[in-house]
Motif scaffolding. Structure first.
Motif, mmCIF file in Angstrom:
data_model
loop_
_atom_site.group_PDB
_atom_site.id
_atom_site.type_symbol
_atom_site.label_atom_id
_atom_site.label_comp_id
_atom_site.label_asym_id
_atom_site.label_seq_id
_atom_site.Cartn_x
_atom_site.Cartn_y
_atom_site.Cartn_z
ATOM 1 N N TYR A 151 0.758 -1.072 0.106
ATOM 2 C CA TYR A 151 -0.024 -0.161 -0.010
ATOM 3 C C TYR A 151 0.710 1.287 -0.105
ATOM 4 O O TYR A 151 0.635 2.013 -0.868
ATOM 5 N N PRO A 152 1.792 1.416 0.874
ATOM 6 C CA PRO A 152 2.634 2.849 0.804
ATOM 7 C C PRO A 152 3.126 3.087 -0.425
ATOM 8 O O PRO A 152 3.108 4.041 -1.123
ATOM 9 N N THR A 153 3.830 1.921 -1.046
ATOM 10 C CA THR A 153 4.603 2.256 -2.364
ATOM 11 C C THR A 153 3.396 2.667 -3.429
ATOM 12 O O THR A 153 3.936 3.510 -4.302
ATOM 13 N N VAL A 154 2.648 1.837 -3.615
ATOM 14 C CA VAL A 154 1.564 2.093 -4.650
ATOM 15 C C VAL A 154 0.812 3.236 -4.362
ATOM 16 O O VAL A 154 0.699 4.266 -5.349
ATOM 17 N N ARG A 155 0.501 3.889 -3.213
ATOM 18 C CA ARG A 155 0.077 4.945 -2.858
ATOM 19 C C ARG A 155 0.906 6.234 -3.263
ATOM 20 O O ARG A 155 0.444 7.228 -4.174
ATOM 21 N N ASP A 156 2.176 6.195 -2.896
ATOM 22 C CA ASP A 156 3.265 7.058 -3.164
ATOM 23 C C ASP A 156 3.492 7.374 -4.820
ATOM 24 O O ASP A 156 3.580 8.444 -5.183
ATOM 25 N N ASP A 157 3.399 6.321 -5.302
ATOM 26 C CA ASP A 157 3.749 6.248 -6.816
ATOM 27 C C ASP A 157 2.527 6.738 -7.500
ATOM 28 O O ASP A 157 2.762 7.654 -8.507
ATOM 29 N N LEU A 158 1.369 6.468 -7.044
ATOM 30 C CA LEU A 158 0.290 7.208 -7.711
ATOM 31 C C LEU A 158 0.111 8.612 -7.414
ATOM 32 O O LEU A 158 -0.091 9.409 -8.470
ATOM 33 N N LEU A 159 0.121 9.083 -6.268
ATOM 34 C CA LEU A 159 0.456 10.384 -5.762
ATOM 35 C C LEU A 159 1.524 11.180 -6.703
ATOM 36 O O LEU A 159 1.206 12.281 -7.121
ATOM 37 N N ARG A 160 2.599 10.649 -6.841
ATOM 38 C CA ARG A 160 3.601 11.307 -7.413
ATOM 39 C C ARG A 160 3.515 11.318 -8.933
ATOM 40 O O ARG A 160 4.018 12.195 -9.512
ATOM 41 N N SER A 161 2.635 10.331 -9.597
ATOM 42 C CA SER A 161 2.309 10.401 -11.215
ATOM 43 C C SER A 161 1.607 11.594 -11.845
ATOM 44 O O SER A 161 1.652 11.843 -12.824
ATOM 45 N N HIS A 162 1.205 12.374 -10.779
ATOM 46 C CA HIS A 162 0.333 13.580 -11.420
ATOM 47 C C HIS A 162 -0.157 14.333 -10.155
ATOM 48 O O HIS A 162 -0.062 14.087 -9.057
ATOM 49 N N PRO A 163 -0.034 15.769 -10.766
ATOM 50 C CA PRO A 163 -0.302 16.679 -9.781
ATOM 51 C C PRO A 163 -1.782 16.875 -9.144
ATOM 52 O O PRO A 163 -2.612 17.458 -9.780
ATOM 53 N N TRP A 164 -2.382 15.805 -8.508
ATOM 54 C CA TRP A 164 -3.622 15.824 -7.916
ATOM 55 C C TRP A 164 -3.853 16.955 -7.456
ATOM 56 O O TRP A 164 -3.071 17.501 -6.424
ATOM 57 N N ASN A 165 -5.195 17.671 -7.264
ATOM 58 C CA ASN A 165 -5.207 18.866 -6.709
ATOM 59 C C ASN A 165 -5.456 18.727 -5.212
ATOM 60 O O ASN A 165 -4.885 19.554 -4.534
ATOM 61 N N CYS A 166 -5.777 17.551 -4.735
ATOM 62 C CA CYS A 166 -5.738 17.372 -3.228
ATOM 63 C C CYS A 166 -4.626 16.976 -2.648
ATOM 64 O O CYS A 166 -4.255 16.466 -1.336
ATOM 65 N N THR A 167 -3.376 16.910 -3.448
ATOM 66 C CA THR A 167 -1.931 16.713 -2.908
ATOM 67 C C THR A 167 -0.961 17.707 -3.212
ATOM 68 O O THR A 167 0.026 17.226 -3.343
ATOM 69 N N ILE A 168 -1.365 18.885 -3.384
ATOM 70 C CA ILE A 168 -0.387 20.009 -3.777
ATOM 71 C C ILE A 168 -0.306 20.817 -2.368
ATOM 72 O O ILE A 168 -1.531 21.251 -1.845
ATOM 73 N N LYS A 169 0.886 21.328 -2.062
ATOM 74 C CA LYS A 169 1.333 22.186 -1.122
ATOM 75 C C LYS A 169 2.208 23.205 -1.569
ATOM 76 O O LYS A 169 2.913 23.285 -2.518
ATOM 77 N N ARG A 170 2.374 24.531 -0.852
ATOM 78 C CA ARG A 170 3.193 25.393 -1.080
ATOM 79 C C ARG A 170 3.793 25.939 0.256
ATOM 80 O O ARG A 170 3.161 25.972 1.292
ATOM 81 N N VAL A 171 5.071 26.166 0.142
ATOM 82 C CA VAL A 171 5.810 26.283 1.352
ATOM 83 C C VAL A 171 7.141 27.226 1.042
ATOM 84 O O VAL A 171 7.456 27.267 -0.223
ATOM 85 N N LEU A 172 7.470 27.922 1.961
ATOM 86 C CA LEU A 172 8.536 29.020 1.771
ATOM 87 C C LEU A 172 9.691 28.284 2.303
ATOM 88 O O LEU A 172 9.715 27.588 3.686
ATOM 89 N N LEU A 173 10.924 28.228 1.574
ATOM 90 C CA LEU A 173 12.106 27.603 2.193
ATOM 91 C C LEU A 173 13.095 28.725 2.692
ATOM 92 O O LEU A 173 13.543 29.120 1.769
ATOM 93 N N ALA A 174 13.897 28.276 3.634
ATOM 94 C CA ALA A 174 15.068 29.192 4.087
ATOM 95 C C ALA A 174 16.053 28.363 3.835
ATOM 96 O O ALA A 174 16.056 27.177 3.727
#
Length: 193
Positions: free
Chosen positions: A39-62
């Motif tokens: 499950y973790p590998t299949v999930r992460d691979d699927l999430l990484r395969s496309h910029p799904w709207n529910c899996t996008i974040k924005r951050v400021l990095l120092a």
């Protein structure tokens, strides 16, 4: 659709294969162990395969205290839930960068990162993504559960078709983005001066 969880997704994948459901990924049953491992590998691979709207974040990095040995002036550590870079900007301007290990190297004093993250809260996902992960799990566990290559091939074919539909629907929820200078494009068409 009810509250999606990793267990419900795996149970539905098992049902698609004609197997009994599970109550927990920690069940001592072989089918639960198979699901828990994949499950973790299949999930992460699927999430990484496309910029799904529910899996996008924005951050400021120092920048990190330690600069790279050469090539770039700053090193920025990636967030722990990072799966894929979508945009790297500095004050809204796209910049040159290099992804290296768990860091981004750039000539900048701060970064704005838009990225795909590991969203492990399945009940925040779009229903199409939940169904897609269910099919992905069914395809991944098809052979270990059924011992049938034809069932596995059938699930992989269903997954391939469902990916196209889900990506299309997800992409339609975003406004159209322009590329480049609209004034130049308009001038070519005789619209702007």
């Amino acid at each position: 659709m009810g509250m999606a969880t990793g267990v419900s997704i795996c149970s539905n994948a098992l049902l698609m294969l004609g197997a009994q459901t599970i109550n927990s990924l920690d069940d001592p049953l072989d089918r639960a162990k198979i699901c828990s491992n994949l499950y973790p590998t299949v999930r992460d691979d699927l999430l990484r395969s496309h910029p799904w709207n529910c899996t996008i974040k924005r951050v400021l990095l120092a920048p990190d205290a330690d600069a790279p040995a050469f090539g770039y002036s700053s090193k920025f550590e990636l967030p722990s839930d990072f799966l894929r870079v979508l945009e790297v900007t500095d004050n809204g301007v796209f910049i040159d960068y290099l992804l290296e290990g768990r860091s981004i190297l750039a000539d900048s004093s701060s970064l704005q990162l838009r990225y795909v993250y590991r969203n492990e809260v399945e009940n925040t996902w779009d229903a199409g993504l939940v169904m897609l992960l269910t099919l992905a799990m069914a395809a991944a566990i098809a052979y270990p559960i059924t011992q049938s290559a034809s069932v596995q091939a059938n699930m992989e074919q269903k997954l391939s078709m469902a990916k196209k539909v889900a990506r299309s629907i997800d992409g339609q929820e975003e406004p159209a983005q322009t590329l480049g200078d609209e004034r130049l494009y308009g001038a070519r068409l005789g619209g702007f001066s």
